[in-house]
Design an enzyme around this catalytic site. Sequence first.
Site, short mmCIF file in Angstrom:
data_model
loop_
_atom_site.label_atom_id
_atom_site.label_comp_id
_atom_site.label_asym_id
_atom_site.label_seq_id
_atom_site.Cartn_x
_atom_site.Cartn_y
_atom_site.Cartn_z
N CYS B 407 13.09 18.97 9.69
CA CYS B 407 14.23 18.08 9.87
C CYS B 407 13.91 16.83 10.66
O CYS B 407 14.31 15.72 10.28
CB CYS B 407 15.38 18.84 10.51
SG CYS B 407 14.92 19.58 12.10
N HIS B 451 18.34 21.09 15.22
CA HIS B 451 18.29 20.30 13.98
C HIS B 451 18.40 18.83 14.33
O HIS B 451 18.85 18.45 15.39
CB HIS B 451 19.45 20.74 13.08
CG HIS B 451 19.34 20.24 11.68
ND1 HIS B 451 18.24 20.47 10.90
CD2 HIS B 451 20.21 19.55 10.90
CE1 HIS B 451 18.43 19.92 9.70
NE2 HIS B 451 19.63 19.35 9.69
N ASP B 467 22.35 14.25 5.81
CA ASP B 467 21.27 15.13 6.23
C ASP B 467 20.18 15.14 5.17
O ASP B 467 20.33 15.79 4.13
CB ASP B 467 21.81 16.55 6.44
CG ASP B 467 20.76 17.45 7.07
OD1 ASP B 467 19.63 16.98 7.27
OD2 ASP B 467 21.10 18.62 7.36
#
Lengths: 305, 665, 318
Positions: B407, B451, B467
Amino acid sequence: MRTRLNACLDAVNQVLLGKEPQVRLALACLLARGHLLIEDLPGMGKTTLSHALARVLGLSFQRIQFTSDLLPGDILGTSVFDRESGQFLFHPGPIFAELVLADEINRATPKSQSALLEAMEEGQVTIEGATRPLPDPFFVIATQNPVSQGGTFALPESQLDRFLMRLSLGYPAKAAEKALLLGDSRRSLLPRLEAILDHAELALIQAEVPRVRASDALIDYVLRLVDATRSQPQFAWGLSPRASLALLAAARAWAFLDGRDYVIPEDVQAVLPAVVGHRLRERSDPAGHGGGALVQWLLREVPAL
Amino acid sequence: MSGPAVIPRISLTWLLVAQLLVIVPHLSHLPLWIVGLWLGCAAWRIQILRMRAGYPNAWVKAGLMLGVAVGVLLSRGSLIGLDAGVVLLVAAFILKLLEMRTRRDALVVIFLGFFVVVSAYLFDDSLLAALFSLLPVTALLAALIGLQQSGVAAQPWATARLAAGLLLQAVPLMLLLFVFFPRMGPLWSLPLPSERALSGLAESMAPADIAELSRSGGLAFRASFTGEVPPREQLYWRALTFEHFDGRRWSQSAFARLPLAPAWEKQGEPLRYSILMQPSSQSWLFALDVAETSLENTRQMSDYRLQRGRPVERTLLYQVTSWPAAVREPAGSSDNLRRALQLPEDGDPRSRAWGAELKRQYPQPEQLVQAVLGHFNREPFGYTLRPPRLGLNSIDDFLFETRNGFCAHYAGAMTFVLRAAGIPARVVAGYQGGEYNPGGDYVQVRQFDAHAWVEYWQTGKGWVSVDPTFQVAPERIEQGLEEALGDEQSFLEDSPFSPLRYRQLTWLNQLRLGWDNLNHGWQRLVLGYQGAQQLQLLQRWFGRIDARVLALSLVGGGGLLLGLLALWLFKPWRRERDPQQRLFQRFERLLARHAVQRQPGEGARAFAERASLALPVQAQVIQDFAAAFEAQRYGGDGVCPAALRAHLALLRRALPWRSAATRDP
Amino acid sequence: MRQQLKQRWQRWLGRRIPPAASVRLSQRRIFIVPTRVGLAFALALLLMLLTAINYQNSLAYALTFLLASVFIVAILHTYRNLAGLMLKAAGARPVFVGEQGQLRLRLESSARAHQAIALGWPGTAYQTRDVPAQGVSECELSLPALRRGWLRAGRLRVESRFPLGLLVAWSWVDLDQALLVYPQPLEGELPLVAGADDQLDEQGMRALGPGSEDFQGLKSYQPGDSKRRLHWKAYSRGQGLLVKDFAALSGRDPWLDFEALTGDVELRLSLLCHWVLQLSERQQPFALRLPGQLLAPASGEQHRDACLRALALFGTPG
C-alpha cells in the site's frame, strides 16, 4: 397397672402418716431399680417404710442391723461344715432377700459396708470363690444416722454414688403425729398389709419405666443441670455421668408414677433433691455435707426450658 | 509458646510465598540484578528460618542498601522517577523481609507488599494481571492472619482459606465503592512509566515502516458501532496525512500542527461509534472520515485528523460521530492546495514525465485519476510485503521496474504522479478494515491492518479518497492482509505462535475472539471507568447526579451490603429455629403483660399452674396451651406450631387487653 | 476530673455488664475499635488511594477498595469472634499472702469456634485461648495475693483481634470472683497452751484418728500395720488377715492460742498459720483458739482448712 401402683402408695401411706412425697420417691426409686439411702434420726419410721414397701410389693424382706462388730460374713453368709454330709454347706446371709433393709449402715466398719455395696452394685456375691446370684428384684434400703453422731464411719462419696436416692423422712407434721398417737400401733398394722403387686407385675413395670420417653429438649435440661454443677464455682465437684443417668432414670419412674409416658422438667425437678443431694458438696463449706442449698440453686437458676 | 513479638512460622512462609507472587509481575521491567538480590535474600531468609544462618548485621544491611542505590542509579540513571521508584520499592520489600524479626517488621513488609502490587498495575493492567494479583493479595492477607496467636493461624491452608473468604466477602462492597466513589483528576502530576517501544504509525513514513507494522499482531484499537457495522471495504480509519515528500520519505508538513479548523459540510447519514484505543504514545486518534468527537482536549485539525492535547499513554475510550458522505473543502484554500502540490526539486524524471503526459491526455482530474488506477489494474503490478530493493529514484523504480510492493508504495507513487500532473494530492496513513468480533459486536483493528491511501482535491467536490491498492489486490481491502498475501508466508512472520496465524482453526479462532471480547469489556468497563465514564453511567441510572446522591448511594448501599453479610455470618434465624420455644416465649410475653413472670427454673407446667392461680378466669386456656406445649415438646406428639398458635390465639382473646397496665403499680 | 470520669465509667460499666458468675458476651457488651495496626493500614490505604487518583489507574482503585472492604468486613468477623462467648468463673484455690492466686475461668462456646481470645487484667500479660465450636477452654489467671482475707478479682478485659489484627473487640467482665488468702506462714515459737488442763482433760476425749487406747473394730491388714494387733482368731477361721483397730484419745493435743502470743495481729496470725500447717502435716490433732472463736481439737484436711479459713478471715467482717 397404674391404679395398682396408686393402691400401693395409699396402703403405705396409711401405715406411714404424712410422708406422701417420701413414699412416692421411695417407690420411684424401686421402680427405677435403684437403691435407697434414708438418712435420719432413729425412730422416724425408716424401718416401717421399708417393711411396708416390701409387703405391698410382695417382696421377701430381711433386715440387717449394722454394728461395729458386724463382719462381711454376717451379711453375705458363711459356709459351715456339715458333719452329716461331711461337706461345707453354704448358709446364705440376710442379703439373699428381695428387699434388704441395712439399718444404720454407717455404724459398721468400712469393710462390712463395702461388702454390702459391692453386692448392690453387681447383683451377685462371691463367697469363697463361688459366685451366687442375688434374687431379682433386689433392693437395698440403707439407713444412716446423721454424720454428726459419734462412733460412725461416714460413707465415702464413692459409695454414696451407688444409692440412687437419699431421703430424709423428718419429723411428722403435727396432725400426722396426733393421728399416730391416737391410732393403733403402726407396727401392728404392718402384718395386715396385703401384697398388691406380684413379681411378674413388678417386673413388667420395671421394664416399662425405661421406655418412658425423654425428648431431646428434656435431655438438654438434664445436661444443663449437670453442666452447671461442673462449671459453677460453688460446687466442690460436678456430677458424674452415673449421676446424670440416675437422674434420668429416677425422673422416668416419677413420670410413670404420675401416669405419663414422657418426662417433663417438673419430673426431673421433683427427684433432683433426692438424687443429687448426696452427690454434691459446697466448695466453701469443706466440713459440710450434702448440697441442699446447691440443689435449691440448681432448681432456681438453671433454665428449665 | 513463642512470645508475642516473634513472627510465627506460618506467617513467614506466607510472606515468602507472597514475595514470589508479588515480584513475578514486575519481572518484565525490573533490572536483572534485582532478581539476583531477591533470590539471594530469599535463600538467606530460609536459612535463617532453618537456623542455619544469622540475621544480617548493621554493616551488611548498610552495604546492601548502598548497593541497591548504586544499582538503581546505574540501571535507571536516577534515583527518582517512577521506574527507579518501583525498583527501590521492590528492593525495600526484599531487604525488609530479610531483616525482619518482630511482628511489627512483618506488618511493614505486608503493607509494602500491597504497595508493590499496586505499582505493578501501573505497568500492566490487563485482565490477566488483575486476576493474578489476587494471589499475592491473598497470600499477604494470609500472612497477616498468620500473625495472630490462634490455632487457626498455625495451619497454612486454614489461613489461606480464611483470607480468600474475607476477600470474597469484601467483593460486593468493593464493587459498590468502585462504582460510586467519585473519581477526580490527578492531584499532582507524577512520572509515568517510561514507554516500552510501542509499535504503531509514526509521524513520517517510508514504505518499509508499514511492512514492519504488518508483522505485528498487536492491537491498535477496537470500535463498537451503534447500529450496523459498515462493510469492511468502507472502513478507512484515518490517522495522519503526509503532505511532504523528500524523495524517499513522506512526512507531515509543518502546517499540519497548526490548529486550523477545516471547512466541511455534514451530509448524509452519520455513523456513531466508540473507539477503545490502546496506548500509542502519540497524540492522534483514529476515526472514519469526517469525524467529530466530544472528547475533551481534542480537536479536528486542518487535515481532518483528530488530535489530542497529550499523547495516549493509557487505554482511551472516546465517542465519535462520522459523516462519510461529507464534502470536504469544496472551495479549497490556496495554502493547502499549494502544499498538496509539493514535489522534491529533482529526481524521478520518468514519473514526472508520465504525469505531464497524463495531464495532456486527460484534462479532467477525475479521468486522470481513473487512468492512473486503470494503469495499476491493467499492468502487471503485484502485492507483496517483500518488495525488491528500490534505487535512488524510488518512485521511478517502483512504477517502471519492480512493479511489486504494498500500500505505501502504491499510495506514494500515485500521489507523486498526481502532483506531477498538477492535481493536489496527499498520502493518508491509518488503518483499513479490521476483524469483526461477533461475540462482542465490535471491530478489532490490529497493527497489521495499517494502510496508506490517497486523497486528491477537485474543484467543487473537495477532497476525494482513492485507494490504488484496491486495484492491485482487492482482497486486501475486502478480506484482509493475510488473504492478500496468499502463500507469501510473510504474514506475522516474526511470531510463529500467534493465534492470529491460525485463524483457519475454528475452535482456536473462537477462543481468540472470545478472549479478545473479554479484554474489550475489561478495558471499556473497568480500566476506562474514570471521570466521564462514571458520570455517564450514573446519570443513566439516576438521571441527575450530585454529591448527595453519591454519598447516599455509598452509605445506603454499603449499609445494605454489610447488613446482608452480617445476616449471612450470624444467621440469627438459627438461634430461634425452634418454633415451639419461640411460641412459648410469646406465651410468656403475653402473661408477663399481666404481671406473671416465669422464673428461669420454672417448667411449663409449674408456670402454667402459677399463672392459673393469678388469672383464674383464663386458667383453662393457659393450662391448655401448657399441656399442648408439653405434649409436643416432651411427649410423642409431632411438632405442630399451628396447634400451639391456635391455643395462643385463644389465650390472647381470653386475656383482657392491657389490664396489667392498670394493675401494675 | 480524671478520677471522676473513671468512676462514672465504672458505674456505667457496672450497670451495663453487672457482675455475675457467668457472663455471655452479647451485642451490648462488646466494644470495637481499630487497633494501631488498623490505623496504619488505613494510612496505607490512603496512600494507595492517592496513587490510584494520580495515576488514574482503575486497578489501583479496585485494590484499594477491596482492601478497604476487607477492613470493614473484618469488623463483622472480629465482633463475631467474641460475640456469644460465655465466660464463667470456675473457682479458685486459696493461697497464702505473697503467692500468686490462680483464678480459673471457663470459656464456653455455644455455637461457633472463637479464636485467639485474650484475657487478663489491664497492665498484665494477657493469656490467649482458642475455644473450639461448642467446646470449652479453661484458663488460669494469676493475681498477686497481697493481703489476707477475701481477694476480689476486679473487672477483667476480654479481647480479640482475630482474624486480621486490624481491629480489637473487647469487653470488661466482672465474674464476681473472690479468692481466700491465708496469712503468710511464719516460723516461730509454738503458741501452746497446756492442753492438759485438768478440766479439759476428760471433756476433750474424743475418738479421733488412729491410736491405741480404744478398740474400734477390725480392719483388713495393710502392710505396715503392727503385727501385734493382728486378729489371729479371725485368721484361723479363714477370714483373712485382720487387725484390731484402736482409736487414739485426745486430750493432750496442743492448743494453738492467739492470746498466748504477743505482738502484731498479723504477725501472730502468721505464726499460728505456720503451726496449723506443721501440725496438720504431722497428722497431729490440735485445737485453735482465736478471740471469740474456738476450733475444737481435730485433725485432717478439713480441720486444717477450717483453721486456715478462720485465720484468713480473722477480724474481717463476714
